[in-house]
Design a protein around this motif. Structure first.
Motif, PDB file in Angstrom:
ATOM      1  N   ALA A  72      -3.595  -7.005 -17.072  1.00  0.00           N
ATOM      2  CA  ALA A  72      -2.882  -6.275 -16.023  1.00  0.00           C
ATOM      3  C   ALA A  72      -1.752  -7.102 -15.427  1.00  0.00           C
ATOM      4  N   ALA A  73      -1.861  -8.422 -15.510  1.00  0.00           N
ATOM      5  CA  ALA A  73      -0.815  -9.285 -14.958  1.00  0.00           C
ATOM      6  C   ALA A  73       0.464  -9.234 -15.775  1.00  0.00           C
ATOM      7  N   TYR A  74       0.387  -8.677 -16.995  1.00  0.00           N
ATOM      8  CA  TYR A  74       1.536  -8.696 -17.905  1.00  0.00           C
ATOM      9  C   TYR A  74       2.159  -7.319 -18.111  1.00  0.00           C
ATOM     10  N   ASP A  75       1.929  -6.431 -17.178  1.00  0.00           N
ATOM     11  CA  ASP A  75       2.654  -5.158 -17.187  1.00  0.00           C
ATOM     12  C   ASP A  75       4.142  -5.483 -17.257  1.00  0.00           C
ATOM     13  N   ARG A  76       4.858  -4.894 -18.213  1.00  0.00           N
ATOM     14  CA  ARG A  76       6.268  -5.248 -18.403  1.00  0.00           C
ATOM     15  C   ARG A  76       7.123  -4.894 -17.173  1.00  0.00           C
ATOM     16  N   THR A  77       6.708  -3.886 -16.409  1.00  0.00           N
ATOM     17  CA  THR A  77       7.429  -3.576 -15.176  1.00  0.00           C
ATOM     18  C   THR A  77       7.288  -4.727 -14.185  1.00  0.00           C
ATOM     19  N   GLU A  78       6.112  -5.343 -14.145  1.00  0.00           N
ATOM     20  CA  GLU A  78       5.889  -6.500 -13.284  1.00  0.00           C
ATOM     21  C   GLU A  78       6.685  -7.707 -13.778  1.00  0.00           C
ATOM     22  N   MET A  79       6.772  -7.872 -15.079  1.00  0.00           N
ATOM     23  CA  MET A  79       7.539  -8.988 -15.630  1.00  0.00           C
ATOM     24  C   MET A  79       9.040  -8.788 -15.399  1.00  0.00           C
ATOM     25  N   ALA A  80       9.487  -7.535 -15.397  1.00  0.00           N
ATOM     26  CA  ALA A  80      10.878  -7.258 -15.036  1.00  0.00           C
ATOM     27  C   ALA A  80      11.115  -7.566 -13.559  1.00  0.00           C
ATOM     28  N   ALA A  81      10.142  -7.239 -12.726  1.00  0.00           N
ATOM     29  CA  ALA A  81      10.260  -7.552 -11.299  1.00  0.00           C
ATOM     30  C   ALA A  81      10.344  -9.049 -11.070  1.00  0.00           C
ATOM     31  N   ASP A  82       9.736  -9.853 -11.964  1.00  0.00           N
ATOM     32  CA  ASP A  82       9.841 -11.311 -11.845  1.00  0.00           C
ATOM     33  C   ASP A  82      11.292 -11.776 -11.907  1.00  0.00           C
ATOM     34  N   VAL A  83      12.104 -11.119 -12.722  1.00  0.00           N
ATOM     35  CA  VAL A  83      13.517 -11.485 -12.823  1.00  0.00           C
ATOM     36  C   VAL A  83      14.221 -11.234 -11.497  1.00  0.00           C
ATOM     37  N   ILE A  84      13.925 -10.107 -10.874  1.00  0.00           N
ATOM     38  CA  ILE A  84      14.518  -9.801  -9.570  1.00  0.00           C
ATOM     39  C   ILE A  84      14.014 -10.788  -8.512  1.00  0.00           C
ATOM     40  N   ARG A  85      12.740 -11.135  -8.574  1.00  0.00           N
ATOM     41  CA  ARG A  85      12.203 -12.137  -7.640  1.00  0.00           C
ATOM     42  C   ARG A  85      12.917 -13.477  -7.813  1.00  0.00           C
ATOM     43  N   LEU A  86      13.227 -13.837  -9.060  1.00  0.00           N
ATOM     44  CA  LEU A  86      13.946 -15.082  -9.314  1.00  0.00           C
ATOM     45  C   LEU A  86      15.358 -15.013  -8.733  1.00  0.00           C
ATOM     46  N   LEU A  87      16.031 -13.891  -8.921  1.00  0.00           N
ATOM     47  CA  LEU A  87      17.366 -13.736  -8.337  1.00  0.00           C
ATOM     48  C   LEU A  87      17.305 -13.855  -6.821  1.00  0.00           C
ATOM     49  N   ASP A  88      16.312 -13.219  -6.215  1.00  0.00           N
ATOM     50  CA  ASP A  88      16.153 -13.319  -4.765  1.00  0.00           C
ATOM     51  C   ASP A  88      15.921 -14.766  -4.346  1.00  0.00           C
ATOM     52  N   HIS A  89      15.054 -15.460  -5.064  1.00  0.00           N
ATOM     53  CA  HIS A  89      14.738 -16.849  -4.741  1.00  0.00           C
ATOM     54  C   HIS A  89      15.969 -17.741  -4.859  1.00  0.00           C
ATOM     55  N   ALA A  90      16.803 -17.472  -5.866  1.00  0.00           N
ATOM     56  CA  ALA A  90      17.997 -18.277  -6.101  1.00  0.00           C
ATOM     57  C   ALA A  90      19.187 -17.828  -5.257  1.00  0.00           C
ATOM     58  N   GLY A  91      19.015 -16.756  -4.495  1.00  0.00           N
ATOM     59  CA  GLY A  91      20.106 -16.258  -3.661  1.00  0.00           C
ATOM     60  C   GLY A  91      21.233 -15.625  -4.452  1.00  0.00           C
ATOM     61  N   VAL A  92      20.893 -14.980  -5.568  1.00  0.00           N
ATOM     62  CA  VAL A  92      21.888 -14.353  -6.442  1.00  0.00           C
ATOM     63  C   VAL A  92      21.780 -12.841  -6.312  1.00  0.00           C
ATOM     64  N   GLU A  93      22.871 -12.199  -5.981  1.00  0.00           N
ATOM     65  CA  GLU A  93      22.868 -10.753  -5.779  1.00  0.00           C
ATOM     66  C   GLU A  93      22.993  -9.995  -7.098  1.00  0.00           C
TER      67      GLU A  93
END
Length: 249
Positions: A72-93
């Protein structure tokens, strides 16, 4: 090693290149990681040379990131959300994306679900995902990762041999990853995507059949075949890099 929290899962990432450069997130393939997929193949070097700010992610279950033992941790929608979380963390819009194989599927979902956060996309080693054999291949790959040597499926054994050769890999986590849910993406959703996307696949890659059909189905897609390459050796191909650099520019 910089890290961030992705919904309770610790993920590892890297930042390289000029801080003022146009950001691009690189998302690796199944059983790989950022260093293997993008550094050893000299993509990082090439993109930095082009003035890009490179953001490299080790996906959950891979590399130096946390490796949950739960499909369940590897739902591809969740893995796509990880990319957005990384952008947020890095301060990239807003950033361009480069993904290969599993990373290409993740990048596509990012563009579909978060179009305002993405610029141009390069999707390598991906096809149309219409094969009825897909779930069966996933099941066999998970069994092989868990030590079932009776599995004869060529794809399952290819990924097992690739993963088992690297001590950093957790084979149970990779089994769970291949079992992760992938939501269906229909023709209307692809057609409505206005993000410019380049699809590249080796012309000898059975895992990326229909890359031309995927590009044609996209609202703003283009396809470039990589001559003489298969799924495992297409990443460092000069033709792939040249097509990507031209498209991203």
């Amino acid at each position: 090693m910089p890290e961030f929290d992705a919904g309770g899962v610790r993920l590892h990432y890297k930042l390289h290149g000029p801080a003022a450069g146009r950001p691009i997130v690189l998302v690796h393939g199944y059983c790989s990681d950022y260093a293997l997929n993008w550094v050893g193949s000299r993509w990082q070097e090439m993109l930095i040379g082009a003035g890009r700010r490179v953001i490299g992610l080790d996906c959950r279950g891979h590399g130096h990131s946390e490796k949950p033992h739960d499909p369940a941790a590897y739902d591809r929608t969740e893995m796509a959300a990880d990319v957005i979380r990384l952008l947020d963390h890095a301060g990239v819009e807003n950033a361009d994306l480069l993904g290969y194989s599993m990373g290409g599927r993740i990048a596509l979902e990012v563009a579909l679900d978060h179009p305002r956060r993405t610029g141009r996309l390069v999707l390598g080693g991906v096809g149309r995902w219409v094969s009825a054999e897909g779930p069966r291949h996933a099941e066999l790959t998970a069994r092989r990762m868990r030590g079932d040597s009776s599995v004869e499926d060529p794809m399952a054994n290819m990924f097992y041999d690739f993963a088992a050769a690297r001590p950093i890999n957790d084979l149970e986590a990779l089994a769970c990853c291949i079992e992760g849910r992938q939501r269906a993406i229909d023709e209307d959703e692809l057609r409505a995507a206005t993000t410019p996307m380049l699809v590249c696949a080796g012309d000898q890659d059975p895992l990326a059949r229909g890359g031309d059909l995927l590009a044609a189905a996209l609202g703003n897609g283009r396809f470039v075949p990589i001559a003489g390459r298969n799924h495992m050796n297409a990443v460092p191909a000069r033709a792939f890099k040249e097509a990507a650099v031209e498209f991203l520019a």
